[in-house]
Write a protein that holds these residues in place. Structure first.
Motif, PDB file in Angstrom:
ATOM      1  N   PHE A   1       3.293  -4.622   2.037  1.00 57.56           N
ATOM      2  CA  PHE A   1       2.701  -3.402   1.481  1.00 57.56           C
ATOM      3  C   PHE A   1       1.635  -2.830   2.410  1.00 57.56           C
ATOM      4  CE2 PHE A   1       4.095  -6.091  -2.019  1.00 57.56           C
ATOM      5  CZ  PHE A   1       4.910  -5.233  -2.738  1.00 57.56           C
ATOM      6  N   ARG A   2       1.800  -3.050   3.708  1.00 56.93           N
ATOM      7  CA  ARG A   2       0.857  -2.491   4.669  1.00 56.93           C
ATOM      8  C   ARG A   2       1.006  -0.978   4.725  1.00 56.93           C
ATOM      9  NH1 ARG A   2      -1.187  -6.109   8.544  1.00 56.93           N
ATOM     10  NH2 ARG A   2      -2.267  -4.275   9.387  1.00 56.93           N
ATOM     11  N   VAL A   3      -0.113  -0.276   4.721  1.00 60.95           N
ATOM     12  CA  VAL A   3      -0.134   1.184   4.765  1.00 60.95           C
ATOM     13  C   VAL A   3      -0.944   1.596   5.982  1.00 60.95           C
ATOM     14  CG1 VAL A   3      -0.714   3.307   3.526  1.00 60.95           C
ATOM     15  CG2 VAL A   3       0.009   1.271   2.258  1.00 60.95           C
ATOM     16  N   SER A   4      -0.466   2.586   6.710  1.00 60.37           N
ATOM     17  CA  SER A   4      -1.180   3.094   7.879  1.00 60.37           C
ATOM     18  C   SER A   4      -1.934   4.369   7.508  1.00 60.37           C
ATOM     19  CB  SER A   4      -0.196   3.381   9.015  1.00 60.37           C
ATOM     20  OG  SER A   4       0.785   4.312   8.601  1.00 60.37           O
ATOM     21  N   ASP A   5      -2.744   4.850   8.432  1.00 60.27           N
ATOM     22  CA  ASP A   5      -3.510   6.071   8.221  1.00 60.27           C
ATOM     23  C   ASP A   5      -2.560   7.263   8.338  1.00 60.27           C
ATOM     24  OD1 ASP A   5      -5.303   8.123   8.071  1.00 60.27           O
ATOM     25  OD2 ASP A   5      -6.643   7.401   9.636  1.00 60.27           O
ATOM     26  N   TYR A   6      -2.284   7.894   7.201  1.00 60.59           N
ATOM     27  CA  TYR A   6      -1.298   8.971   7.166  1.00 60.59           C
ATOM     28  C   TYR A   6      -1.927  10.358   7.283  1.00 60.59           C
ATOM     29  CZ  TYR A   6      -2.907   8.467   2.331  1.00 60.59           C
ATOM     30  OH  TYR A   6      -3.683   8.314   1.206  1.00 60.59           O
TER      31      TYR A   6
END
Length: 432
Positions: free
Chosen positions: A179-184
């Protein structure tokens, strides 16, 4: 425009109710009319109670009669079967009961020395594993505190799930990379850092007004970031409230016993969207996240660290203040939740001038102090820069300045090792 219809409480036959109301309207004395209406309402309540009691008694009588009929039929069938068996003249073998089987099994002795021969043999490349050389067991990681086991102490508490608690948190930690999320913000031109911070403050306001759990807030934020980070379309500014309401609505149905209604979200958002739009966004968000709502949350890890450390409520509330403030900064979405909770807890311990990172925390978090300390100083810099970067977003600060949260927001921070002009964010190692 027609006048709105008045809501009338119905009791008894409709014709009788209409007659009584018409007679009361002719009375000129308002006080007398009020007393008569009160008397009629009390009569209605008593009548409904008696009707419910009579209905319950009737149901009990009917159930009792049905049970008696069922027992009588069962006795007749049993008697007819017994007569049929007696006519044959041959006794029928009695079916073995569970107690008889257990009695026989208790007299059997098993030779455990031959148990290895009963195991199935696995063959790889024509050679069975039993014929190979015995493999050496991998050395287990040393326990930093052998004399402490929180789960064993809570074995009497059935709600703590002490037998599985350690494995549950290890499982959550193993799922963090899923569930890693990057800077969108660089891809979503309408979602700037300032807009997201203001939107997160709005979600905190909803959580307070609806009195939702902390798990609901953190799960809603995780759903929001996962959805916007994985969607291909450009999010419009008009969809912010719809997306945030859908995230809170899904999280509330997952975490709360009594989640808010759709009408509550429509009223709180001043009907900026319709019921069908909220339901459609809910379905779309669940498809984007893969219907997997068992996301690791930093709040759960923080509660775990506070429980094993046995700290007071002031320290826990202070760590919650730091962790909740970090939700507004999208720069920290790349950090694993367990490490984020560990850094917030370490900063709270040092702000309270309590014991530092202990072997107990090392055991239950899996992090050493050198792994947590760089992120802790980044969070300390974030707390110093909050008022400068977002001067109008004070809802979290005011929330934890209240007596209900022990006024932990007024506790002085650690000295800032960075300049106030330096950007906020985690260490470069965690940004990769």
């Amino acid at each position: 425009m027609a006048a709105p219809r008045k809501r009338v409480i119905a009791f008894g036959p409709p014709s009788l109710m209409t007659r009584i109301i018409n007679l009361l309207r002719r009375l000129r004395c308002r006080c007398l009319r009020r007393h008569i209406f009160s008397l009629l309402f009390s009569t209605q309540v008593i009548w409904m109670m008696l009707r419910g009691r009579d209905a319950a008694n009737a149901d009990n009588v009917a159930a009792g009669q049905e049970k008696n009929v069922r027992n009588r039929i069962k006795r007749q069938i049993t008697q007819s079967l017994a007569n049929h068996d007696s006519d044959k003249g041959e006794p029928k073998a009695k079916r073995a009961s569970f107690s008889d089987v257990m009695h026989v099994m208790s007299n059997i002795r098993v030779d455990t020395s031959k148990s290895a021969a009963l195991q199935p043999k696995k063959v790889i490349n024509g050679v069975s594993i039993s014929e190979r050389e015995p493999q050496k067991a991998l050395p287990a990681s040393p326990d930093p505190c052998l004399g402490f086991d929180l789960d064993k102490e809570n074995a009497a508490d059935l709600l703590s799930f002490s037998e599985y608690a350690f494995d549950i948190f290890q499982y959550h930690k193993a799922r963090e990379n899923m569930f890693r999320v990057s800077d969108y913000t660089s891809r979503q031109r309408n979602v700037t850092k300032e807009a997201r911070a203001a939107f997160l403050a709005w979600m905190v306001k909803i959580q307070r007004n609806f009195e939702l759990n902390y798990e609901t807030l953190y799960l809603a934020v995780k759903l929001l970031d996962t959805y916007i980070g994985n969607i291909k379309e450009i999010v419009r500014c008009q969809e912010f409230q719809l997306i945030g309401s859908s995230a809170i609505f899904i999280a509330a149905k997952y975490e709360e016993r009594r989640p808010p209604l759709i009408a509550d979200f429509l009223y709180f958002c001043d009907h900026q969207f319709t019921r069908d739009q909220l339901c459609a966004m809910e379905r779309k968000m669940l498809e984007i996240v893969g219907f997997d709502l068992g996301m690791p949350l930093s709040y759960r890890f923080l509660r775990r660290y506070a429980n094993v450390s046995k700290v007071d409520m002031v320290t826990l509330a202070l760590a919650l203040f730091i962790l909740e403030t970090s939700l507004m900064f999208i720069e920290f979405v790349v950090v694993p939740e367990s490490l984020m909770a560990a850094a917030a807890f370490l900063l709270a311990l040092r702000m309270k001038k309590m014991e530092d990172w202990t072997p107990v925390l090392k055991k239950y978090s899996g992090y050493k102090v050198e792994d947590v300390e760089p992120l802790m100083w980044a969070l300390n810099h974030m707390m110093h820069s909050r008022a400068t970067l977002y001067p109008k977003l004070h809802i979290i600060f005011r929330k934890y300045s209240d007596e209900m949260f022990l006024e932990v927001a007024k506790i002085p921070l650690l000295p800032n090792r960075k300049s106030i002009t330096e950007p906020v964010g985690p260490p470069e190692v965690l940004q990769e």
